[in-house]
Design an enzyme around this catalytic site. Structure first.
Site, short mmCIF file in Angstrom:
data_model
loop_
_atom_site.label_atom_id
_atom_site.label_comp_id
_atom_site.label_asym_id
_atom_site.label_seq_id
_atom_site.Cartn_x
_atom_site.Cartn_y
_atom_site.Cartn_z
N TYR A 193 0.86 -1.18 0.00
CA TYR A 193 0.00 0.00 0.00
C TYR A 193 0.90 1.23 0.00
O TYR A 193 1.49 1.56 1.03
CB TYR A 193 -0.86 -0.05 1.26
CG TYR A 193 -1.93 1.01 1.37
CD1 TYR A 193 -3.17 0.83 0.78
CD2 TYR A 193 -1.70 2.18 2.09
CE1 TYR A 193 -4.17 1.80 0.92
CE2 TYR A 193 -2.69 3.15 2.22
CZ TYR A 193 -3.92 2.95 1.64
OH TYR A 193 -4.90 3.89 1.78
N THR A 201 2.04 6.99 1.52
CA THR A 201 2.90 8.02 2.10
C THR A 201 4.09 8.34 1.19
O THR A 201 4.65 7.47 0.55
CB THR A 201 3.42 7.52 3.46
OG1 THR A 201 2.31 7.14 4.25
CG2 THR A 201 4.23 8.58 4.18
N SER A 216 0.49 12.51 6.58
CA SER A 216 -0.84 12.82 7.13
C SER A 216 -1.73 13.48 6.09
O SER A 216 -2.90 13.14 5.96
CB SER A 216 -0.70 13.76 8.33
OG SER A 216 -0.02 13.11 9.37
N ARG A 238 9.68 -11.14 42.02
CA ARG A 238 10.69 -10.20 42.52
C ARG A 238 10.38 -9.80 43.96
O ARG A 238 9.24 -9.44 44.29
CB ARG A 238 10.68 -8.95 41.64
CG ARG A 238 11.77 -7.96 41.95
CD ARG A 238 13.11 -8.52 41.59
NE ARG A 238 14.16 -7.52 41.60
CZ ARG A 238 15.43 -7.83 41.38
NH1 ARG A 238 15.80 -9.07 41.14
NH2 ARG A 238 16.34 -6.88 41.39
N GLN A 266 3.38 -0.07 43.32
CA GLN A 266 3.49 -0.98 42.18
C GLN A 266 2.09 -1.29 41.64
O GLN A 266 1.84 -1.27 40.45
CB GLN A 266 4.21 -2.27 42.63
CG GLN A 266 4.56 -3.24 41.51
CD GLN A 266 5.90 -2.94 40.82
OE1 GLN A 266 6.51 -1.90 41.06
NE2 GLN A 266 6.34 -3.82 39.96
N GLY A 276 15.61 -2.78 36.72
CA GLY A 276 16.74 -2.86 35.79
C GLY A 276 16.59 -4.00 34.80
O GLY A 276 16.89 -3.85 33.61
N GLU A 327 -0.76 4.63 10.04
CA GLU A 327 -2.22 4.57 9.88
C GLU A 327 -2.92 5.78 10.49
O GLU A 327 -4.00 5.66 11.06
CB GLU A 327 -2.78 3.29 10.51
CG GLU A 327 -2.66 2.10 9.62
CD GLU A 327 -3.17 2.32 8.21
OE1 GLU A 327 -4.07 3.14 8.01
OE2 GLU A 327 -2.61 1.69 7.30
#
Ligand SMILES: CCCCCCCCCCCCCCC/C=C/C(=O)SCCNC(=O)CCNC(=O)[C@H](O)C(C)(C)COP(=O)(O)OP(=O)(O)OC[C@H]1O[C@@H](n2cnc3c(N)ncnc32)[C@H](O)[C@@H]1OP(=O)(O)O
Ligand SMILES: Cc1cc2nc3c(=O)[nH]c(=O)nc-3n(C[C@H](O)[C@H](O)[C@H](O)COP(=O)(O)OP(=O)(O)OC[C@H]3O[C@@H](n4cnc5c(N)ncnc54)[C@H](O)[C@@H]3O)c2cc1C
Length: 643
Positions: A115, A118, A124, A290, A310, A381, A404
């Protein structure tokens, strides 16, 4: 819960079967991907796509099964564009004759399409595209040309090295007159030896963000030098060019030219929950494994999932994954309905469907991309390691905010729809997702009745709060717009507020679809009660996050907003006991998650340790470069020894 997530028992069985098929086949191994160079990575993807196509045919998979198979293979490649855009573009914009000629070729993959919309200079702004398709009456052909550098097609997936054909969007010119942008089927490569056809320049646009994810896709650049195609290769359902060079427009609205984008945006919304649930599954399982701090009398430390902070970051994402799953399911049914109507030349619901697909695409992709990154942080980490599965997932997912339809541009489309709806209120009763705007009087006048935190555990109270907030923001924009002499100037001036009002409207849709889902379609009371908790978490989290809107529009008092937040915190402790069950219900296999942290068996540390040793740097103790570049430093006589 697995059935509730999948949508039905049959849907669960199909996706489960395909997940296992992929996970158990060594061809689809993907842990080693991050170590591959671009060419190897690309070839590896071609190999998997070819094998998948063989499986689809050998096993006679249905369309639905084939979709799931491609999904679980989990590598962007040319077939995405072929199936999700090239084929739908012909289906939606081709005439009967064009469909008869091209669809069998595409559906059997005798041709592979992409397609190509662009360009380097415009994405846009589709009307700003510069590629030209000039009609030549003498030869009954269009001449495709790239008049400027910025008119080079830029980005189409699969175009650089694979696609044999493309739907190319170009300005139609007849006798020097410009007739807007249209789609044309253009052959790019020889079906014999795959070489680019004369007059075409084709190549790859270069490496993209992340390593092993979107670089499996050959996003391409394409330039035309006066390339001729037969007249009947313009997609002519919307407008036609006769061999005399007459341009005619059928009754079909021009917007249908944008129909493929509506179709893919719908798919993107349906897929957002897959990506978010994947990240949430990893972060939740790891948060249980953890432990940090809080050991008493030498006992085990606290599981990090038990920290309130958390939970306040993780559980709204868990709830969002479910909300996006249900809104995706709902949007799919809206889309199927509009597709049937379009085939019968009923275009009445297209504007609403466009607004819903554009707005929900923007809402879900933005929240999912941010959510994946938050999940990475929730894993501390270790979330930064490729073996956590999160960095690559983020790199793969984040372009969904741009492709899109760039998200802000999409929200502005929703705003256009809302402004139009409001300006028509005097004589046209809004329906569907905009129906609440038909009840503006009570929504503007009545204020929230909540008095205790428990009062927020009421779908009607929640729904009314979201409706009132959206209605007040939209109507407020409408009133301010009316003060501008030039509506376009007003729209540009108020665009920040309009985007915020559009977001409020889209959040109302997701919340109300979640509530609707609970009212009608949940099998089993236990499942229903658990999902109710997530529904409240989703709604009250949004309310807390956007409490500025709710307060500024005057619907809530600060006291009511803090009661909502108090309730939200109470709800987190109701999610906690089921957190693992909620994420296990996604039915994501270890192969799909591709994450040491998100393993089903929780055996994280030994496997992290094992994964580290697979890094090529660990092949030997003394690696290339040490003797050449490090040893000389160690052995040199220092000039600055005194310093
Ligand atoms: C772990 C698993 C995760 C998986 C995730 C991945 C999902 C996989 C999915 C499938 C794979 C696909 C891979 C992605 C590949 C990417 C492909 C692309 O990006 S293709 C290119 C996409 N390009 C765009 O989206 C461009 C965006 N721009 C536009 O759509 C338009 O230019 C515009 C809408 C912004 C403006 O249009 P324009 O005509 O210039 O102006 P108006 O605003 O005045 O619009 C006129 C009128 O038309 C209505 N309209 C606009 N668009 C549509 C539409 N699509 N359908 C219906 N109607 C439309 C608009 O509302 C106006 O209406 P009016 O009543 O006149 O106000
Ligand atoms: C991974 C990937 C795959 C892609 N695949 C394809 C493909 O297969 N085929 C294809 O044709 N294209 C493809 N694209 C291109 C994609 O569709 C465009 O990049 C997308 O539509 C955004 O357009 P743009 O790049 O022109 O962004 P721009 O419009 O240039 O956006 C830049 C900034 O300008 C802002 N902006 C733009 N217009 C306005 C406005 N009116 N008001 C306010 N702000 C505005 C945006 O919000 C954004 O912040 C792909 C892109 C990516 C990243």
């Amino acid at each position: 819960m697995k059935v509730a997530w999948a949508g039905s028992r049959e849907a669960f069985q199909v996706s489960d079967r395909m997940a296992k098929l992929v996970a158990n086949d060594p061809v689809f191994e993907k842990f080693s991907k991050p170590m591959l160079g671009r060419k190897e990575l690309f070839k590896n993807t071609l190999r998997k796509a070819a094998y998948a196509w063989k499986l689809i045919n050998d096993l006679r998979l249905t369309e639905e099964e084939a979709k799931w198979l491609r999904h679980y293979i989990d590598e962007p490649n040319y077939t995405d564009l072929h199936w999700e855009m090239f084929v739908p573009a012909i289906e939606g914009q081709g005439t009967k004759e064009q469909k008869k000629k091209w669809l069998p070729l595409a559906q059997t993959m005798q041709i592979i399409g992409t397609y190509a919309q662009t360009e380097l200079g415009h994405g846009s702004n589709v009307q700003g595209l510069e590629t030209t398709a000039t009609f030549d009456r003498q030869t009954d052909e269009f001449v495709m040309h790239s008049p400027t550098l910025t008119s080079s097609k830029w980005w189409p997936g699969g175009m650089a090295k694979v696609a044999t054909h493309a739907i190319v969007y170009a300005r139609l010119i007849i006798d020097g007159l410009f007739h807007g942008v249209h789609g044309f089927i253009v052959q790019l490569r020889s079906l014999e030896d795959h070489s680019p056809l004369p007059g075409l320049t084709l190549g790859d646009i270069g490496m993209k963000f992340g390593h092993g994810t979107y670089n499996t896709m050959d996003n391409g650049v394409l330039r035309f030098d006066h390339v001729r195609i037969p007249r009947n290769q313009m997609l002519m359902r919307v407008s036609q060019v006769t061999k005399e060079g007459k341009y005619a427009q059928s009754d079909v609205p021009r917007q249908l030219l944008y129909g493929t984008m509506v179709s893919v945006r719908q798919t993107i919304v349906a897929d957002a929950s897959k990506a978010l649930s994947r990240a949430v599954c990893i972060a939740t399982r790891y948060s249980v494994v953890r432990r940090q701090f809080g050991s008493r009398n030498g006992g085990p430390e606290t599981q990090v999932i038990d920290y309130k902070t958390q939970q306040s970051r993780l559980f709204p994402l868990l709830a969002s994954a479910y909300a996006f799953r249900f809104v995706g399911e709902w949007l799919k049914s809206l889309y199927i309905d509009v597709k049937q109507r379009l085939e019968a030349n009923d275009f009445s619901t297209l504007p609403e469907t466009h607004a819903c697909t554009a707005g929900l695409k923007a809402l879900t992709t933005a929240a999912t991309a941010d959510g994946i990154e938050e999940c990475r942080k929730l894993c501390g980490g270790h979330g930064y390691l490729i073996s956590s599965g999160l960095p690559e997932l983020f790199a793969f997912y984040v372009p969904a905010c741009s492709y899109e339809g760039e998200n802000v541009v999409m929200m502005l489309q929703v705003a256009r729809f809302l402004v139009k709806t409001v300006s028509n209120l005097g004589y046209k009763q809004p329906v569907g997702t905009a129906a609440y705007l038909g009840r503006v009087t009570p929504l503007l006048q009545n204020n929230c009745a909540v008095q205790t935190a428990e009062d927020w555990l009421n779908p009607d109270a929640i729904l009314e709060a979201f409706e009132a907030r959206a209605a007040r923001m939209v109507i407020g924009c409408g009133e301010r717009l009316a003060m501008f002499e030039n509506p376009e100037e007003g729209f540009a001036e108020l665009s920040i507020d309009l985007v915020e009002a559009s977001l409020a409207h889209c959040q109302l849709i997701t919340v109300s679809v979640f509530i609707q889902k609970l009212n009608h379609e949940i099998p089993g009371n236990g499942v229903k009660r658990s999902l109710e908790v997530l529904c409240y978490v989703y709604a009250l989290f949004l309310l807390h996050k956007h409490q500025g809107d709710f307060l500024a529009t005057g619907y809530l008092t600060p006291k009511q907003a803090s009661l909502a937040n108090e309730q939200l915190r109470t709800l987190y402790s109701k999610v906690r006991p089921n957190a693992i069950a909620f994420v296990d219900s996604f039915n994501h296999m270890d192969h799909y998650l591709c994450s040491v942290l998100g393993r089903y068996d929780g055996n994280v540390y030994p496997k992290l340790y094992e994964a580290a040793w697979k890094d090529p740097l660990n092949d030997s103790d003394i690696v290339d470069g040490i003797q050449q570049y490090v040893q000389p430093i160690l052995k040199q006589k220092l000039h600055y020894a005194k310093l």
